[in-house]
Design an enzyme around this catalytic site. Structure first.
Site, PDB file in Angstrom:
ATOM      1  N   ASP A  86      56.370  -7.766  -2.578  1.00  0.00           N
ATOM      2  CA  ASP A  86      55.076  -7.159  -2.927  1.00  0.00           C
ATOM      3  C   ASP A  86      55.118  -6.506  -4.314  1.00  0.00           C
ATOM      4  O   ASP A  86      56.161  -6.039  -4.760  1.00  0.00           O
ATOM      5  CB  ASP A  86      54.727  -6.115  -1.848  1.00  0.00           C
ATOM      6  N   ASN A 107      45.930 -12.938   3.222  1.00  0.00           N
ATOM      7  CA  ASN A 107      45.808 -13.257   1.791  1.00  0.00           C
ATOM      8  C   ASN A 107      44.756 -14.332   1.508  1.00  0.00           C
ATOM      9  O   ASN A 107      44.299 -14.473   0.370  1.00  0.00           O
ATOM     10  CB  ASN A 107      47.164 -13.694   1.205  1.00  0.00           C
ATOM     11  N   TRP A 108      44.299 -15.064   2.545  1.00  0.00           N
ATOM     12  CA  TRP A 108      43.195 -16.022   2.342  1.00  0.00           C
ATOM     13  C   TRP A 108      41.930 -15.296   1.901  1.00  0.00           C
ATOM     14  O   TRP A 108      41.014 -15.908   1.349  1.00  0.00           O
ATOM     15  CB  TRP A 108      42.905 -16.799   3.630  1.00  0.00           C
ATOM     16  N   ARG A 124      41.663 -13.130  -0.412  1.00  0.00           N
ATOM     17  CA  ARG A 124      41.657 -12.797  -1.854  1.00  0.00           C
ATOM     18  C   ARG A 124      40.691 -13.725  -2.592  1.00  0.00           C
ATOM     19  O   ARG A 124      40.282 -14.770  -2.050  1.00  0.00           O
ATOM     20  CB  ARG A 124      43.076 -12.954  -2.415  1.00  0.00           C
ATOM     21  N   SER A 163      50.205 -14.398   3.334  1.00  0.00           N
ATOM     22  CA  SER A 163      49.844 -13.987   4.697  1.00  0.00           C
ATOM     23  C   SER A 163      48.494 -14.579   5.115  1.00  0.00           C
ATOM     24  O   SER A 163      47.711 -15.031   4.256  1.00  0.00           O
ATOM     25  CB  SER A 163      49.759 -12.450   4.764  1.00  0.00           C
ATOM     26  N   THR A 164      48.216 -14.526   6.414  1.00  0.00           N
ATOM     27  CA  THR A 164      46.907 -15.003   6.890  1.00  0.00           C
ATOM     28  C   THR A 164      45.797 -14.174   6.215  1.00  0.00           C
ATOM     29  O   THR A 164      44.731 -14.690   5.907  1.00  0.00           O
ATOM     30  CB  THR A 164      46.783 -14.890   8.427  1.00  0.00           C
ATOM     31  N   ARG A 173      50.335  -5.395  -9.413  1.00  0.00           N
ATOM     32  CA  ARG A 173      50.515  -4.114 -10.126  1.00  0.00           C
ATOM     33  C   ARG A 173      51.452  -4.270 -11.324  1.00  0.00           C
ATOM     34  O   ARG A 173      51.258  -3.668 -12.365  1.00  0.00           O
ATOM     35  CB  ARG A 173      51.039  -3.045  -9.156  1.00  0.00           C
TER      36      ARG A 173
HETATM   37  C1  IPE Z   1      51.998  -8.741   2.158  1.00  0.00           C
HETATM   38  O1  IPE Z   1      51.583  -8.219   0.950  1.00  0.00           O
HETATM   39  C2  IPE Z   1      51.983 -10.228   2.122  1.00  0.00           C
HETATM   40  C3  IPE Z   1      52.946 -10.846   1.209  1.00  0.00           C
HETATM   41  C4  IPE Z   1      53.879 -10.223   0.525  1.00  0.00           C
HETATM   42  C5  IPE Z   1      52.866 -12.264   1.105  1.00  0.00           C
HETATM   43  P1  IPE Z   1      50.063  -7.742   0.715  1.00  0.00           P
HETATM   44  O2  IPE Z   1      50.003  -7.177  -0.645  1.00  0.00           O
HETATM   45  O3  IPE Z   1      49.143  -8.855   1.023  1.00  0.00           O
HETATM   46  O4  IPE Z   1      49.907  -6.626   1.836  1.00  0.00           O
HETATM   47  P2  IPE Z   1      48.906  -5.386   1.931  1.00  0.00           P
HETATM   48  O5  IPE Z   1      47.535  -5.932   1.725  1.00  0.00           O
HETATM   49  O6  IPE Z   1      49.290  -4.421   0.857  1.00  0.00           O
HETATM   50  O7  IPE Z   1      49.150  -4.828   3.287  1.00  0.00           O
HETATM   51  C1  IPE Z   2      52.693  -9.929  -3.612  1.00  0.00           C
HETATM   52  O1  IPE Z   2      52.130  -9.235  -4.664  1.00  0.00           O
HETATM   53  C2  IPE Z   2      52.327 -11.389  -3.607  1.00  0.00           C
HETATM   54  C3  IPE Z   2      51.401 -11.785  -2.536  1.00  0.00           C
HETATM   55  C4  IPE Z   2      50.888 -11.006  -1.643  1.00  0.00           C
HETATM   56  C5  IPE Z   2      51.011 -13.183  -2.491  1.00  0.00           C
HETATM   57  P1  IPE Z   2      50.614  -8.724  -4.638  1.00  0.00           P
HETATM   58  O2  IPE Z   2      49.756  -9.797  -5.176  1.00  0.00           O
HETATM   59  O3  IPE Z   2      50.258  -8.219  -3.303  1.00  0.00           O
HETATM   60  O4  IPE Z   2      50.699  -7.522  -5.680  1.00  0.00           O
HETATM   61  P2  IPE Z   2      50.014  -6.097  -5.555  1.00  0.00           P
HETATM   62  O5  IPE Z   2      50.409  -5.531  -4.223  1.00  0.00           O
HETATM   63  O6  IPE Z   2      48.548  -6.307  -5.668  1.00  0.00           O
HETATM   64  O7  IPE Z   2      50.600  -5.310  -6.681  1.00  0.00           O
HETATM   65 MG    MG Z   3      50.412  -6.421  -2.399  1.00  0.00          MG
END
Ligand code: IPE
Ligand code: IPE
Ligand code: MG
Length: 251
Positions: free
Chosen positions: A21, A69-70, A72, A66-67, A25
């Protein structure tokens, strides 16, 4: 002493899972677009995979999508899927050179056709490799996985393939996407968030949890060594007392 030399070869976790994660950022801090963070995150993936293989870790599971993340923006989902395809193409050789088998968990049929095909191809090409299993969690959600398990088991009961009485933990394990993987020993999450975000809820029942503020694209070999040293200095009691583990008392 070097950090690496502090790692005891006798107590290497059998299964490490990582919630990668902080890509967004990381990019924002640099005044760049989120896609730039995801691109740089792939470098950390490569380095972490190679380091784990070098350390003799048998199972590494990475939360890649993740499920949830769809949900976004479509442009970001497209970027992530394109990166998945290009990384799979690029790193097939790395997997071969390190004798790593690729595996995937999640609702992978929901991936775009190209990503599904490339993934299936690399899984097929690396299936005989046996030094380490690298599992990518893609379109993965633990609740979705558990729903799938319940449906599969209920169908078998309905068709008289198994009885209700025979359902135990091992039957549940056999129906999970992770059926061929051991329980997670060490779960690492980067970026300072202290949550599980629907990852491997069943499989981390007794995992050691390690949280670091480092953002995923900055996660280095040394950061992995630190996590391992921290893990090795813990006492995993599994409900027993410390004295029992140290054999000071019987039973
Ligand atoms: C969790 O990260 C999923 C992955 C690292 C693939 P997210 O960034 O999606 O999780 P939340 O939204 O902060 O819980
Ligand atoms: C993790 O980084 C990658 C995925 C969840 C696919 P993020 O995209 O969640 O990055 P932040 O949490 O917004 O910084
Ligand atoms: Mg994240």
């Amino acid at each position: 002493m070097d950090l690496k030399d502090q790692i005891k070869s006798k107590n290497i976790p059998n299964h490490i899972a990582i919630i990668m994660d902080g890509n967004g950022r990381w990019a924002k801090q640099k005044g760049k677009l989120r896609a730039f963070g995801h691109q740089n995150g792939t470098k950390s993936v490569k380095q972490t995979v190679e380091t784990c293989a070098e350390l003799g870790i048998k199972n590494l599971t990475l939360y890649a999508f993740s499920t949830e993340n769809w949900n976004r923006p479509k442009s970001e989902v497209d970027t992530l899927m394109k990166l998945l395809v290009s990384s799979l193409k690029k790193e097939l050789k790395t997997l071969g050179d390190n004798n790593i088998r690729l595996n995937a968990i999640g609702n992978i049929k929901a991936l775009p056709k190209k990503a599904f095909q490339e993934l299936s191809e690399v899984i097929e090409k690396t299936k005989e490799n046996n030094h380490m299993t690298l599992t990518l969690a893609l379109s993965y959600g633990s609740r979705e996985e558990l729903k799938h398990v319940v449906k599969e088991i209920c169908t078998k009961v309905k068709n008289n393939i198994i009885s209700v009485e025979s359902i135990d933990e091992s039957v549940i394990n056999q129906h999970l996407y992770t059926h061929d993987l051991p329980d997670v020993d060490l779960l690492i999450r980067t970026s300072g968030e202290h949550r599980i975000s629907n990852f491997l809820l069943w499989q981390i029942a007794y995992a050691e949890l390690y949280f670091t503020d480092v953002l995923w694209p900055d996660f280095s070999k040394e950061n992995l060594y630190e996590a391992l040293i921290n893990y090795q200095n813990r006492e995993r009691r599994f409900g027993k007392t410390s004295e029992q583990l140290n054999k000071k008392v019987n039973v």
